[in-house]
Design a protein around this motif. Structure first.
Motif, PDB file in Angstrom:
ATOM      1  N   ASP A  47     -64.465  12.666 -37.693  1.00 17.56           N
ATOM      2  CA  ASP A  47     -62.996  12.728 -37.914  1.00 17.56           C
ATOM      3  C   ASP A  47     -62.222  11.415 -37.416  1.00 17.56           C
ATOM      4  OD1 ASP A  47     -62.362  15.724 -39.348  1.00 17.56           O
ATOM      5  OD2 ASP A  47     -63.570  15.942 -37.490  1.00 17.56           O
ATOM      6  N   TRP A  48     -62.739  11.075 -36.164  1.00 15.36           N
ATOM      7  CA  TRP A  48     -62.159   9.830 -35.630  1.00 15.36           C
ATOM      8  C   TRP A  48     -63.412   9.190 -34.829  1.00 15.36           C
ATOM      9  CZ3 TRP A  48     -57.139   8.121 -34.682  1.00 15.36           C
ATOM     10  CH2 TRP A  48     -56.102   9.059 -35.001  1.00 15.36           C
TER      11      TRP A  48
ATOM     12  N   LEU B 238     -64.001   3.400 -41.668  1.00 16.74           N
ATOM     13  CA  LEU B 238     -62.851   3.387 -42.461  1.00 16.74           C
ATOM     14  C   LEU B 238     -63.122   3.509 -44.095  1.00 16.74           C
ATOM     15  CD1 LEU B 238     -60.128   0.682 -40.912  1.00 16.74           C
ATOM     16  CD2 LEU B 238     -59.891   3.064 -40.847  1.00 16.74           C
TER      17      LEU B 238
ATOM     18  N   SER C  55     -63.032   8.268 -42.179  1.00 14.30           N
ATOM     19  CA  SER C  55     -62.749   8.629 -40.739  1.00 14.30           C
ATOM     20  C   SER C  55     -61.730   7.839 -40.391  1.00 14.30           C
ATOM     21  CB  SER C  55     -64.030   8.287 -39.797  1.00 14.30           C
ATOM     22  OG  SER C  55     -63.785   8.182 -38.541  1.00 14.30           O
ATOM     23  N   LYS C  56     -60.689   8.175 -39.408  1.00 16.56           N
ATOM     24  CA  LYS C  56     -59.800   7.446 -38.724  1.00 16.56           C
ATOM     25  C   LYS C  56     -60.351   6.804 -37.474  1.00 16.56           C
ATOM     26  CE  LYS C  56     -55.784  10.568 -39.506  1.00 16.56           C
ATOM     27  NZ  LYS C  56     -56.663  11.609 -40.535  1.00 16.56           N
TER      28      LYS C  56
ATOM     29  N   ASN D  74     -55.365   4.667 -41.865  1.00 13.73           N
ATOM     30  CA  ASN D  74     -56.024   5.344 -40.765  1.00 13.73           C
ATOM     31  C   ASN D  74     -56.581   4.460 -39.762  1.00 13.73           C
ATOM     32  OD1 ASN D  74     -55.822   7.700 -42.323  1.00 13.73           O
ATOM     33  ND2 ASN D  74     -57.654   7.116 -43.616  1.00 13.73           N
TER      34      ASN D  74
ATOM     35  N   TYR E 216     -55.694   2.907 -35.863  1.00 15.28           N
ATOM     36  CA  TYR E 216     -54.736   3.178 -34.829  1.00 15.28           C
ATOM     37  C   TYR E 216     -55.275   2.376 -33.532  1.00 15.28           C
ATOM     38  CZ  TYR E 216     -53.023   6.930 -37.759  1.00 15.28           C
ATOM     39  OH  TYR E 216     -52.645   7.783 -38.936  1.00 15.28           O
TER      40      TYR E 216
ATOM     41  N   ALA F 287     -50.132  13.527 -36.855  1.00 16.02           N
ATOM     42  CA  ALA F 287     -50.486  13.728 -38.280  1.00 16.02           C
ATOM     43  C   ALA F 287     -50.031  15.017 -38.741  1.00 16.02           C
ATOM     44  CB  ALA F 287     -51.916  13.412 -38.318  1.00 16.02           C
TER      45      ALA F 287
ATOM     46  N   SER G  34     -48.346   4.699 -39.369  1.00 14.41           N
ATOM     47  CA  SER G  34     -49.161   5.273 -40.562  1.00 14.41           C
ATOM     48  C   SER G  34     -49.145   4.470 -41.638  1.00 14.41           C
ATOM     49  CB  SER G  34     -48.810   6.760 -40.797  1.00 14.41           C
ATOM     50  OG  SER G  34     -49.100   7.657 -39.780  1.00 14.41           O
TER      51      SER G  34
END
Length: 251
Positions: free
Chosen positions: A78-79, A110, A114-115, A149, A151, A203, A239
Motif C-alpha cells: 500500500d505504501w 507508483l 502504491s503510494k 500518490n 508524498y 486519505a 493530494s
C-alpha cells in the motif's frame, strides 16, 4: 471493524536496514502503526525491509532491487517508503543524476498503484560545503516533486545532527556521524510513523464522513485542519490529481 491488511515496503540503503545497529527503523514504525491503526480499519500491519548498505541511486543496484521488490504479482504494498542518495553524495554524484535516479525508483511503485513516501536525505556530522549544497538541492527537488500518490517526509529536518543538543548526539548517532544507534533508528521509525499515520487518516477522512471514523473531538478537529491545510496548498499534504479553487478567487 478491522477490514484489511496494511502492507509497507521500507526501501533504501544502510539507513533503511539499520546498519550497523542491526535494528531497522521499520520495527518502531510497525509498532507505532499498530498502536494507531489496529482495530481502526486495519486487522494487520505488515512491513518488508529492503535495505542494502552502500547502494547508490545513480549507479548501484537500487533500481533493480526496486523492480525485484515488485516483480511478483502477489506482492503489493500500500505504501513504499524510499530513502536514498546519501552514498551518491559521498561519491560526488551530481544533483541531476541523483534526482533522476530517485524519480525512476519512485515511478516503479507508483506505476503499480502504491503510494510513495519519499524521505529527504538526512543530516550528517560532516559539513563539507559541496556535499551540503548538493544535499539541499536534492532535498528541495524531493519536496517539489508532484505526482498522484506521491508524498514526502522531511527526515533531514526531523532528525538533525547539528541542530541537536550536543549531549543528545551520542544517544542517537553512531561515532561516524552518518549512521544511527538503536535509539536513533527507533526515533526515525517513530517520526516516519507519525507522518504516515497523518497521511492515512487524511486519505480516509477525504473519502469518508469524518465523524464516522473519528469520535474524539480533538482528533476530528486535527484531521479537519489537515484537510483545510491541504486545500490551502501545503505541498507536503497536497493530494495530486485535483486543484482546489476558492470561489472568492474567481470573483
Amino acid at each position: 471493524m478491522p477490514r484489511k491488511t496494511l502492507r509497507i515496503l521500507c526501501f533504501g540503503n544502510s539507513l533503511t536496514c539499520g546498519f550497523p545497529a542491526g535494528k531497522p527503523y521499520a520495527e518502531k514504525l510497525g509498532e507505532k502503526l499498530e498502536e494507531a491503526l489496529l482495530g481502526h480499519g486495519y486487522a494487520e500491519i505488515q512491513y518488508i525491509v529492503e535495505g542494502l548498505p552502500g547502494d547508490l541511486v545513480t549507479r548501484g543496484s537500487f533500481l533493480d532491487r526496486m523492480r525485484n521488490s515488485w516483480k511478483k504479482g502477489s506482492d503489493f504494498y500500500d505504501w513504499t517508503i524510499v530513502l536514498g542518495g546519501t552514498n551518491d553524495l559521498g561519491w560526488g554524484c551530481t544533483v541531476d543524476d541523483i534526482v533522476a535516479g530517485l524519480k525512476r525508483t519512485w515511478d516503479i511503485p507508483l506505476s503499480k498503484g502504491s503510494k510513495v513516501l519519499a524521505l529527504t536525505i538526512p543530516d550528517t556530522r560532516a559539513r563539507f560545503k559541496d556535499v551540503k549544497e548538493r544535499r539541499d538541492e536534492v532535498n528541495a527537488a524531493i519536496k517539489e516533486y508532484r505526482k498522484p500518490n506521491f508524498y514526502y517526509f522531511d527526515l533531514h529536518n526531523a532528525i538533525p545532527y547539528h541542530d541537536m543538543e550536543p549531549s543528545d548526539r551520542p544517544k542517537y548517532w553512531q561515532m561516524d556521524g552518518v549512521h544511527l544507534t538503536e535509539a536513533g533508528y527507533d526515533l526515525m521509525g517513530e517520526k516516519i510513523a507519525g507522518e504516515l499515520i497523518k497521511l492515512i487518516r487524511l486519505a480516509e477522512a477525504q473519502d469518508t464522513d469524518i465523524s464516522s471514523i473519528v469520535t474524539d473531538a480533538r482528533q476530528r478537529q486535527a484531521i479537519e485542519d489537515l484537510i483545510f491545510e491541504e486545500e490551502r496548498g501545503n505541498p507536503r499534504l497536497l493530494s495530486q490529481g485535483y486543484i482546489v479553487v476558492r470561489r472568492t478567487d474567481l470573483d
